[in-house]
Design an enzyme around this catalytic site. Sequence first.
Site, PDB file in Angstrom:
ATOM      1  N   GLY A 142       0.853  -1.383  -0.022  1.00 29.45           N
ATOM      2  CA  GLY A 142      -0.056   0.176  -0.149  1.00 29.45           C
ATOM      3  C   GLY A 142       0.786   1.289  -0.030  1.00 29.45           C
ATOM      4  O   GLY A 142       0.526   2.216  -0.592  1.00 29.45           O
ATOM      5  N   ASP A 143       1.953   1.258   0.795  1.00 36.36           N
ATOM      6  CA  ASP A 143       2.943   2.383   0.693  1.00 36.36           C
ATOM      7  C   ASP A 143       3.584   2.584  -0.659  1.00 36.36           C
ATOM      8  O   ASP A 143       3.530   3.608  -0.998  1.00 36.36           O
ATOM      9  CB  ASP A 143       4.080   2.448   1.726  1.00 36.36           C
ATOM     10  CG  ASP A 143       3.345   2.106   3.089  1.00 36.36           C
ATOM     11  OD1 ASP A 143       2.462   2.645   3.520  1.00 36.36           O
ATOM     12  OD2 ASP A 143       3.959   1.261   3.991  1.00 36.36           O
TER      13      ASP A 143
END
Length: 313
Positions: free
Chosen positions: A245-246
């Site tokens: 997600g980052d």
Amino acid sequence: MILTVTLNAALDLTYRLPEVRPHASNRVRTVSGQAGGKGINVARVLAALGHAATVTGLVGGPTGRAVRAELAEAGLPDELVEVAGETRRTVAVADDRDTTVLLEPGPEISPPEWRRFLAHYEHLLPGASVVVLSGSLPPGLPVDAYRGLAERARAHGVAVVLDADGPALVRALPARPAVVKPNAHELAAATGTADPAEGAERLRAAGAEAVVASFGPDGLLALTSEGRWRARPPEAVAGNPTGAGDAVVAALALGLATGLPWPERLRRAVALSAAAVLAPQAGRFDAEAHHRLLTLVRTEELGRTHPQGEACP
């Protein structure tokens, strides 16, 4: 320069072993550690892509000093603000099948410490093209902390990418972040609906200019003022999904900073996310896989976005 804000920074520890056996002694094969927290992970990915990124947020105690030492070793510009409490640690236990993550809550932040950070943040904003606000809020901060930071960025003409969940996400929406990136669970919890498209419309109606929802191996759904798109990886990848997600947030922030069209932003975000799963630690990605996947990811236009939607509850 992209400014990443990590209010609940961490020292990330990763234990790797062949198999995790519950309720038994487990011998760890390797141990690695690095500065972490979502915003720091985003900055690390941006730096690997060759884009300038500066880290700010809150750190304290011996663990905080270890975080700052590792950032210096990695060459990531550090504009962190010291607090009295001890920076948290996170532990990822990864075997050949899956990863389990243990998250400490973080230090209690006092009102004077928060005011000191806000003054420092205001000082950094004029040099930023995009601000990334991501991760959990440590104890002591107001639930609308991200709203205040987003409003300050907007006042300086700086676009905001927001990656948060629960009340911290919902309370920040009136500040009109340029991009909000929930995962499927966060989207459903924030909007009260299991329908991803409807949930994304609700976030937009509540203030988000664009919503990019992540669905792990099923890719991304984007609802923007310019249209709707779906982007999926060309193949399933196995590994450590902790920083995927980052990586998406890093790609979205970079696309915003450079003015890429939405289909290209999403294509790059999916490729980078999949490549991040193949890396052993959050904030890193498999460069060879990234380049290969960039040529394979395709985006599908789903039609025009509804101009209005139902607001979040």
